[in-house]
Design a protein around this motif. Structure first.
Motif, PDB file in Angstrom:
ATOM      1  N   LEU A  76     -16.877 -16.876  59.654  1.00 12.51           N
ATOM      2  CA  LEU A  76     -17.641 -17.199  58.453  1.00 12.51           C
ATOM      3  C   LEU A  76     -19.118 -17.183  58.854  1.00 12.51           C
ATOM      4  O   LEU A  76     -19.540 -17.955  59.718  1.00 12.51           O
ATOM      5  CB  LEU A  76     -17.254 -18.566  57.912  1.00 12.51           C
ATOM      6  N   THR A  77     -19.843 -16.291  58.229  1.00 11.08           N
ATOM      7  CA  THR A  77     -21.277 -16.196  58.546  1.00 11.08           C
ATOM      8  C   THR A  77     -22.062 -16.573  57.298  1.00 11.08           C
ATOM      9  O   THR A  77     -22.355 -15.746  56.431  1.00 11.08           O
ATOM     10  CB  THR A  77     -21.659 -14.775  58.992  1.00 11.08           C
ATOM     11  N   PRO A  78     -22.386 -17.831  57.146  1.00 10.06           N
ATOM     12  CA  PRO A  78     -23.144 -18.260  55.974  1.00 10.06           C
ATOM     13  C   PRO A  78     -24.625 -17.897  56.133  1.00 10.06           C
ATOM     14  O   PRO A  78     -25.125 -17.669  57.220  1.00 10.06           O
ATOM     15  CB  PRO A  78     -22.954 -19.755  55.976  1.00 10.06           C
ATOM     16  N   THR A  79     -25.241 -17.828  54.992  1.00  9.80           N
ATOM     17  CA  THR A  79     -26.706 -17.731  54.980  1.00  9.80           C
ATOM     18  C   THR A  79     -27.210 -19.028  54.394  1.00  9.80           C
ATOM     19  O   THR A  79     -26.894 -19.352  53.236  1.00  9.80           O
ATOM     20  CB  THR A  79     -27.172 -16.555  54.099  1.00  9.80           C
ATOM     21  N   LEU A  80     -27.929 -19.775  55.231  1.00  6.37           N
ATOM     22  CA  LEU A  80     -28.446 -21.039  54.738  1.00  6.37           C
ATOM     23  C   LEU A  80     -29.357 -20.773  53.549  1.00  6.37           C
ATOM     24  O   LEU A  80     -30.153 -19.840  53.549  1.00  6.37           O
ATOM     25  CB  LEU A  80     -29.229 -21.753  55.850  1.00  6.37           C
ATOM     26  N   SER A  81     -29.253 -21.587  52.529  1.00  7.56           N
ATOM     27  CA  SER A  81     -30.023 -21.310  51.313  1.00  7.56           C
ATOM     28  C   SER A  81     -31.511 -21.551  51.533  1.00  7.56           C
ATOM     29  O   SER A  81     -32.347 -20.905  50.939  1.00  7.56           O
ATOM     30  CB  SER A  81     -29.534 -22.192  50.170  1.00  7.56           C
ATOM     31  N   LEU A  82     -31.815 -22.507  52.412  1.00  5.70           N
ATOM     32  CA  LEU A  82     -33.216 -22.918  52.588  1.00  5.70           C
ATOM     33  C   LEU A  82     -33.827 -23.258  51.240  1.00  5.70           C
ATOM     34  O   LEU A  82     -35.004 -23.009  50.982  1.00  5.70           O
ATOM     35  CB  LEU A  82     -34.035 -21.833  53.305  1.00  5.70           C
ATOM     36  N   ASN A  83     -32.979 -23.753  50.372  1.00  9.71           N
ATOM     37  CA  ASN A  83     -33.354 -24.120  49.000  1.00  9.71           C
ATOM     38  C   ASN A  83     -33.861 -22.938  48.181  1.00  9.71           C
ATOM     39  O   ASN A  83     -34.709 -23.080  47.302  1.00  9.71           O
ATOM     40  CB  ASN A  83     -34.376 -25.240  48.974  1.00  9.71           C
ATOM     41  N   VAL A  84     -33.324 -21.775  48.517  1.00  8.94           N
ATOM     42  CA  VAL A  84     -33.593 -20.586  47.713  1.00  8.94           C
ATOM     43  C   VAL A  84     -32.283 -20.188  47.083  1.00  8.94           C
ATOM     44  O   VAL A  84     -31.301 -19.983  47.791  1.00  8.94           O
ATOM     45  CB  VAL A  84     -34.129 -19.432  48.579  1.00  8.94           C
ATOM     46  N   PRO A  85     -32.255 -20.073  45.761  1.00  8.32           N
ATOM     47  CA  PRO A  85     -30.987 -19.759  45.112  1.00  8.32           C
ATOM     48  C   PRO A  85     -30.448 -18.398  45.572  1.00  8.32           C
ATOM     49  O   PRO A  85     -31.175 -17.406  45.525  1.00  8.32           O
ATOM     50  CB  PRO A  85     -31.350 -19.713  43.616  1.00  8.32           C
ATOM     51  N   ASN A  86     -29.234 -18.454  46.067  1.00 10.98           N
ATOM     52  CA  ASN A  86     -28.570 -17.218  46.477  1.00 10.98           C
ATOM     53  C   ASN A  86     -29.467 -16.378  47.391  1.00 10.98           C
ATOM     54  O   ASN A  86     -29.633 -15.181  47.190  1.00 10.98           O
ATOM     55  CB  ASN A  86     -28.134 -16.393  45.272  1.00 10.98           C
TER      56      ASN A  86
ATOM     57  N   THR B  78     -38.891 -15.670  43.946  1.00  7.96           N
ATOM     58  CA  THR B  78     -39.028 -15.728  42.494  1.00  7.96           C
ATOM     59  C   THR B  78     -37.937 -16.624  41.911  1.00  7.96           C
ATOM     60  O   THR B  78     -38.194 -17.501  41.073  1.00  7.96           O
ATOM     61  CB  THR B  78     -38.924 -14.324  41.898  1.00  7.96           C
ATOM     62  N   ARG B  79     -36.781 -16.375  42.404  1.00 11.25           N
ATOM     63  CA  ARG B  79     -35.670 -17.202  41.914  1.00 11.25           C
ATOM     64  C   ARG B  79     -35.884 -18.665  42.298  1.00 11.25           C
ATOM     65  O   ARG B  79     -35.600 -19.580  41.534  1.00 11.25           O
ATOM     66  CB  ARG B  79     -34.354 -16.689  42.507  1.00 11.25           C
ATOM     67  N   GLN B  80     -36.410 -18.847  43.529  1.00  9.91           N
ATOM     68  CA  GLN B  80     -36.630 -20.217  43.974  1.00  9.91           C
ATOM     69  C   GLN B  80     -37.555 -20.956  43.013  1.00  9.91           C
ATOM     70  O   GLN B  80     -37.333 -22.109  42.670  1.00  9.91           O
ATOM     71  CB  GLN B  80     -37.241 -20.197  45.378  1.00  9.91           C
ATOM     72  N   GLN B  81     -38.640 -20.200  42.533  1.00  5.31           N
ATOM     73  CA  GLN B  81     -39.600 -20.857  41.656  1.00  5.31           C
ATOM     74  C   GLN B  81     -38.990 -21.212  40.310  1.00  5.31           C
ATOM     75  O   GLN B  81     -39.365 -22.196  39.691  1.00  5.31           O
ATOM     76  CB  GLN B  81     -40.826 -19.956  41.457  1.00  5.31           C
ATOM     77  N   LEU B  82     -38.070 -20.381  39.865  1.00 10.20           N
ATOM     78  CA  LEU B  82     -37.426 -20.699  38.587  1.00 10.20           C
ATOM     79  C   LEU B  82     -36.508 -21.919  38.703  1.00 10.20           C
ATOM     80  O   LEU B  82     -36.284 -22.637  37.733  1.00 10.20           O
ATOM     81  CB  LEU B  82     -36.629 -19.481  38.085  1.00 10.20           C
ATOM     82  N   VAL B  83     -36.019 -22.128  39.941  1.00 16.17           N
ATOM     83  CA  VAL B  83     -35.117 -23.263  40.128  1.00 16.17           C
ATOM     84  C   VAL B  83     -35.904 -24.486  40.584  1.00 16.17           C
ATOM     85  O   VAL B  83     -35.697 -25.598  40.090  1.00 16.17           O
ATOM     86  CB  VAL B  83     -34.018 -22.892  41.145  1.00 16.17           C
ATOM     87  N   LEU B  84     -36.786 -24.256  41.542  1.00 17.12           N
ATOM     88  CA  LEU B  84     -37.574 -25.357  42.091  1.00 17.12           C
ATOM     89  C   LEU B  84     -39.058 -25.034  41.903  1.00 17.12           C
ATOM     90  O   LEU B  84     -39.731 -24.559  42.816  1.00 17.12           O
ATOM     91  CB  LEU B  84     -37.261 -25.532  43.588  1.00 17.12           C
ATOM     92  N   PRO B  85     -39.553 -25.275  40.736  1.00 17.80           N
ATOM     93  CA  PRO B  85     -40.928 -24.826  40.425  1.00 17.80           C
ATOM     94  C   PRO B  85     -42.012 -25.781  40.875  1.00 17.80           C
ATOM     95  O   PRO B  85     -43.140 -25.690  40.392  1.00 17.80           O
ATOM     96  CB  PRO B  85     -40.885 -24.715  38.899  1.00 17.80           C
ATOM     97  N   GLU B  86     -41.665 -26.673  41.853  1.00 16.65           N
ATOM     98  CA  GLU B  86     -42.652 -27.662  42.233  1.00 16.65           C
ATOM     99  C   GLU B  86     -43.932 -27.001  42.746  1.00 16.65           C
ATOM    100  O   GLU B  86     -45.031 -27.440  42.465  1.00 16.65           O
ATOM    101  CB  GLU B  86     -42.056 -28.587  43.295  1.00 16.65           C
ATOM    102  N   TYR B  87     -43.719 -25.985  43.497  1.00 20.15           N
ATOM    103  CA  TYR B  87     -44.883 -25.305  44.081  1.00 20.15           C
ATOM    104  C   TYR B  87     -45.129 -23.938  43.428  1.00 20.15           C
ATOM    105  O   TYR B  87     -45.615 -23.002  44.046  1.00 20.15           O
ATOM    106  CB  TYR B  87     -44.693 -25.147  45.588  1.00 20.15           C
ATOM    107  N   TYR B  88     -44.818 -23.883  42.138  1.00 21.32           N
ATOM    108  CA  TYR B  88     -44.972 -22.621  41.392  1.00 21.32           C
ATOM    109  C   TYR B  88     -46.422 -22.094  41.395  1.00 21.32           C
ATOM    110  O   TYR B  88     -46.646 -20.896  41.620  1.00 21.32           O
ATOM    111  CB  TYR B  88     -44.473 -22.828  39.950  1.00 21.32           C
TER     112      TYR B  88
END
Lengths: 284, 758
Positions: A76-86, B78-88
């Protein structure tokens, strides 16, 4: 041995294309994905984690995962999200870093649970570079009991460059305490400019060599470290320090930090050797 | 036939230059027209290219915008900003540019929620709309333009999905492009004039990208190469035009300098030569640059020099010829031709400058005798000496003319009768002082001088001076004179006689009216029988019923030199009398002629005509011995001619003239008539009578038939008979009678007459 592995990799390469992408929502709106390549049930599953800001598509990780899977292990090779969606791309140093080591550990825990939920009773954590640190951080907390082993390739502490770590930590702690949300741009690992939330950077900055060594000493599972003697990213004395941490350390001659090229096979060989040493999961 | 008018070479040159300029202008105009057409085509091509380029630029901008939108939509951050726009704001204002996703600050991006409202509306992003346009498709990109207070903004809205399957719509992105700067990047457009591009879009109006091209206004950029080409072409044409004009002008100047001007100079020189005004000067020696013209100039110049020299030589010769033609070869003085020219010129000059004029006529006394005695050579030498003496005696400016033979003349300007006489006397004095003895001539040689004068107030009579001088000269020649006679003074008597008398009028009327001269016939008797052998015709003039005798009118005839006219009138009357048939048959007629008349052709012609009567009446001509015969050869020739038609020649008044023996020797004389002065000597008893008697016998012995004139006494008649003289004439035997009386007497068988002079 290398030639054998190479031939095996080539002959079994088509199988890797059948890897499944697994997605989980780590936090609200933050989805993360991982490639899952099924393996023999009598062998431990391998959670292979990429390095700093990378994805599972990083070539060392990808080729190593295929090699391990080719050897019959579920990978299983996950990609950490680093709080980035997908997140599917390497996150740039200059990007807004809203993630922290805690988030990373939490996602690792989620993926261990995912393996566990998918029937894997023995899991070996295999990390490359900063991924090794993140796995070590996970192991330093209450790891899931299915985790049976830990391989850290090119294990590295959180490097802050010329930054005074203590001062930085103090600064960040102060900001965190005072609730300042402004991004702090510091230097970490290979990123000279790293805008991050204070608590995020602080979570990483605390993991200096000492803490790593301490964590290694306290790892509750079989551990093996694979280092390259041509790794110019780590400090010269780091490998020696690791050897004195009572942790098995393999030094691959000529290998750099990414162990690319022919050294991938050395790494794979050592990985397979370690996996082979991990006791198979007990049947239910 | 009139030929075409010659064209000046200068006009040819001008025509050539003008034609060249016209040709250059036509070529220039044609080139300009072609250039303009080419320019128009190029401009059209440029406009089409500009349209295509602008369309491509628009399309490229749209594509780039779409590409950016795709990158942004697929970008993790871009997606990150739409979800977490704190630092938009950091992401929007910094991150998108630092990451290189948006290459320029001209591009702006904003994120919108799934509902289409601006993400983080509180942050400063005034350029971006607060919400996406309504009706925009949520899952499809959309592009439009908007006029925002003069700024054209291109908006491209795009959906942002949270998953690769594009199912989970996270929100929207909106790219804003500052349309005009992005479209008109300096290096993007080559054919479009960037400053001319505009979009017809009202403020606040939205324009779909599909309709963008139709709203674009633009102008094609003038192609720099084309401009450069046009500039080069124009400059080339202008330079060529200027060059050709300059070349034409320079050519014309050179043509003028090298050809026209020299030709003009040659032409002027030739014209000047033609009109005789050419004077060789330094300018004519100037060398011409064209070798052919130089040869012509040199030839012409040298020819003109030769001609000039020849002309000068001819002028000298002409002057010499003229001088010779006006000079008497014998004496060196002026000849008759010079006299006539000078006299005419002098007379003309008098009209403008009236002055006293004296005309002097010189005649050598007894020159014929001298000539006959000493020979022609000495006679010529005498004439030469006379001329020298006369020239010396005249004033410095007076000219001596030899009119012919021994006759000289001069006319004296600005003089008086006294001065003229003094000059005449000086002439005679010098002549008297001349030594003729060196020539072997011992007898005196002199001249008779006739002077005629007219004052400045009677210039109209100047033409009469020669005639008056002639009359005066004959007056001077009369015995007893001082050999100088002034007309009007010394000829006073003659004037009174000749001019004022009725005899003069009668004479002129007689000459003009045939019949007024009446012939009286005096018989000449043969000895010893005393029978009438022939008659001498003696002229009278019947004037208003009275008879004018010869001693009254003959001086007038002589002084007026009317001998020839008078003799012709006499001959005409003789002819009439002979033709009348009143004269007895076979009776001869003796006719008196002056020596001057016998050398006149018209007189000889009349005599030849009269000779037709010789068969009925033998004719004899009596030539007065006192007359000076100057043309001996001609007289002898005519007398010989007349003898061939049976005229007999008689020497009249023998013993009174100058050269009786010379005449007897040289002339074909048949009869010698002893003058009454000699005949009367016979009656005397002295040596003179003996001389005459001996001379008469000698003449008879020599074969001459003698006639004794003026026999008026028996003693003389007997003496004459004793001397054996063949004929006798005189009042003793008969008086001259008119024709009618002679005819009547003949019919009556006797001869009567009235006393008269012979």
């Amino acid at each position: 041995m290398r030639a054998y592995l190479l031939c095996l990799l080539i002959s079994l390469f088509p199988a890797s294309i059948y890897a499944a992408v697994v997605q989980q929502e780590m936090r609200s709106g933050i989805g993360a994905s991982a490639d899952y390549m099924a393996g023999a049930s009598d062998k431990p599953a391998v959670l292979l984690l990429h390095g700093f800001l990378q994805t599972r598509d990083f070539h060392t990780v990808a080729s190593l995962g295929r090699g391990i899977n080719d050897a019959g292990y579920a990978v299983l090779t996950p990609t950490l999200s680093l709080n980035v969606p997908n997140r599917s791309q390497s996150l740039a140093c200059e990007a807004v870093h809203k993630h922290s080591l805690d988030d990373d550990v939490a996602e690792i825990a989620r993926w261990v649970r995912w393996l566990k939920s998918h029937g894997h009773r023995s899991v070996v954590l295999f990390g490359h570079s900063f991924g090794s640190l993140q796995l070590l951080a996970y192991l330093s907390r209450k790891p899931d009991p299915v985790v049976k082993g830990y391989v850290g390739a090119s294990l590295v502490e959180t490097q802050l460059g010329q930054t005074d770590r203590a001062a930085l930590i103090a600064l960040l702690e102060d900001r965190v305490r005072s609730g300042q949300r402004a991004l702090y741009t510091g230097s970490i690992s290979f990123c000279a400019k790293y805008p991050s939330t204070p608590e995020g950077l602080l979570s990483y900055a605390r993991w200096d060599q000492t803490r790593v060594l301490d964590a290694l000493k306290q790892v509750p599972v079989a551990t093996k470290l694979v280092m390259g003697d041509a790794d110019f990213i780590i400090e010269n004395n780091w490998a020696k320090a690791l050897q004195h941490a009572q942790t098995p350390v393999v030094i691959i001659k000529g290998a750099n930090h990414f162990m690319d090229g022919e050294h991938e096979f050395d790494l794979l060989e050592h990985a397979l050797g370690f996996l082979a040493s991990v006791p198979p999961p007990r049947p239910r | 036939m009139k030929g075409p008018r010659p064209i000046s070479i200068k006009h040819i040159g001008l025509a050539f230059v003008t034609g060249l300029l016209v040709l250059v202008s036509l070529i220039g105009g044609f080139s300009a027209y072609q250039t303009r057409a080419l320019t128009h085509n190029l401009a059209q091509h440029n406009h089409d290219a500009a349209r295509s380029e602008l369309a491509a630029a628009v399309q490229r901008l749209l594509s780039q915008t779409e590409d950016l939108a795709i990158q942004l939509a697929e970008w993790d951050e871009t997606r990150q900003q739409l979800v977490l726009p704190e630092y938009y704001p950091y992401w929007r204002d910094q991150r998108v540019y630092e990451s290189g996703i948006l290459p320029s600050r001209l591009l702006r991006v904003a994120l919108y929620t799934e509902a289409g409202t601006l993400l983080e509306p509180g942050t400063a992003n005034l350029e971006m709309p607060a919400s996406l346009p309504t009706g925009m498709p949520a899952y499809q990109p959309s592009t439009w333009l908007s006029n925002e207070t003069g700024t054209i903004a291109l908006y491209h809205a795009f959906p942002v999905f949270g998953d690769a399957q594009r199912q989970a719509l996270l929100g929207h992105g909106l790219l804003r492009v500052n349309f005009m700067p992005a479209l008109l990047r300096p290096d993007a457009l080559h054919f479009v004039d960037a400053t001319s591009v505009s979009v017809a879009l009202k403020p606040g109006e939205l324009l779909s990208a599909a309709d963008l091209l139709s709203r674009l206004n633009f102008s094609a950029r003038t192609d720099p190469d084309q401009l450069h080409f046009q500039t080069i072409l124009s400059r080339t044409l202008l330079s060529l035009f200027v060059l050709l004009i300059s070349a034409a002008l320079i050519g014309f100047l050179v043509y003028t300098r090298l050809l026209i001007r020299p030709l003009g100079r040659l032409s002027q020189d030739i014209d000047a030569m033609q009109h005789g005004r050419f004077k060789p000067g330094p300018s004519h020696a100037q060398t011409m640059r064209i070798s052919e013209l130089e040869r012509i100039r040199r030839s012409l110049y040298e020819y003109q020099l030769q001609l000039h020299e020849l002309h000068g030589s001819l002028e000298n010769q002409n002057r010499e010829f003229h001088s010779q033609a006006r000079q008497d070869a014998l004496t060196g003085c002026h000849n008759r031709r010079a006299y006539e020219e000078d006299w005419e010129s002098f007379r003309q000059g008098l009209k403008a400058d009236p002055q006293g004029v004296a005309f002097l006529l010189f005649d050598c006394d007894r020159f014929k005798t001298i000539n006959d005695t000493y020979g022609h050579a000495k006679g010529d030498r005498v004439l030469s000496l006379i001329a020298d003496a006369l020239v010396m005696a005249l004033r410095a400016n007076d000219r001596l003319y030899r009119l012919g033979g021994d006759e000289f003349a001069t006319f004296l300007a600005r003089t008086t009768p006294g001065q003229a006489k003094q000059i005449a006397q000086r002439c005679q004095s010098l002549l008297d002082a001349s030594v003729f003895s060196d020539l072997g001539i011992n007898e005196p040689v002199g001249v008779s001088i006739g002077i005629a004068f007219c004052g400045s107030d009677e210039i109209e009579h100047v033409n009469d001076l020669p005639k008056q001088a002639d009359i005066a000269m004959y007056t001077a020649k009369q015995p007893g004179r001082t050999r100088i006679a002034l007309y009007g003074e010394d000829t006073e008597r003659a004037s009174q006689t000749l001019v004022a008398s009725r005899e003069t009028s009668a004479l002129f009327q007689a000459l003009a009216s045939p019949g007024m001269i009446e012939l009286h016939y005096q018989s000449i008797h043969a000895l010893p029988g005393r029978q009438v052998d022939y008659y001498e015709a003696l002229a009278r003039i019947r004037y208003h019923g009275t008879l004018i005798m010869p001693d009254a009118f003959l001086p007038v005839v002589s002084s007026r030199r009317l001998e020839t006219e008078f003799d012709l009138a006499v001959l005409q009357q003789v002819d009439a009398d002979l033709s009348s048939g009143q004269l007895p048959p076979r009776v001869g007629i003796s006719i008196n002629l002056s020596a001057q008349s016998i050398s006149r052709p018209e007189v000889v012609s009349q005599l030849l005509e009269l000779s037709r009567h010789n068969a009925r009446h033998p004719l004899m001509l009596e030539i007065t011995e006192t007359s000076l015969i100057t043309q001996m050869v001609e007289v002898r020739t005519y007398l010989d001619l007349l003898r061939t038609v049976n005229y007999r020649i008689a020497m009249d008044d023998f013993g009174t003239g100058y050269s009786p023996l010379r005449y007897l020797v040289d002339l074909p004389v048949d009869v010698v008539k002893f003058d009454i002065s000699l005949v009367n000597k016979l009656a005397e008893d002295n040596r003179a009578a003996q001389v005459v008697a001996d001379f008469a016998r000698m003449m008879s012995d020599a074969g001459y038939s003698l006639v004794a004139e003026g026999v008026e006494s028996d003693a003389v008649l007997r003496k004459v008979e004793s001397l054996g003289i063949a004929h006798v004439q005189g009042y003793l035997l008969s008086m001259p009678v008119p024709l009618a009386e002679l005819a009547a007497g003949h019919h009556a068988g006797r001869g009567t007459g009235v006393a008269q002079s012979g």
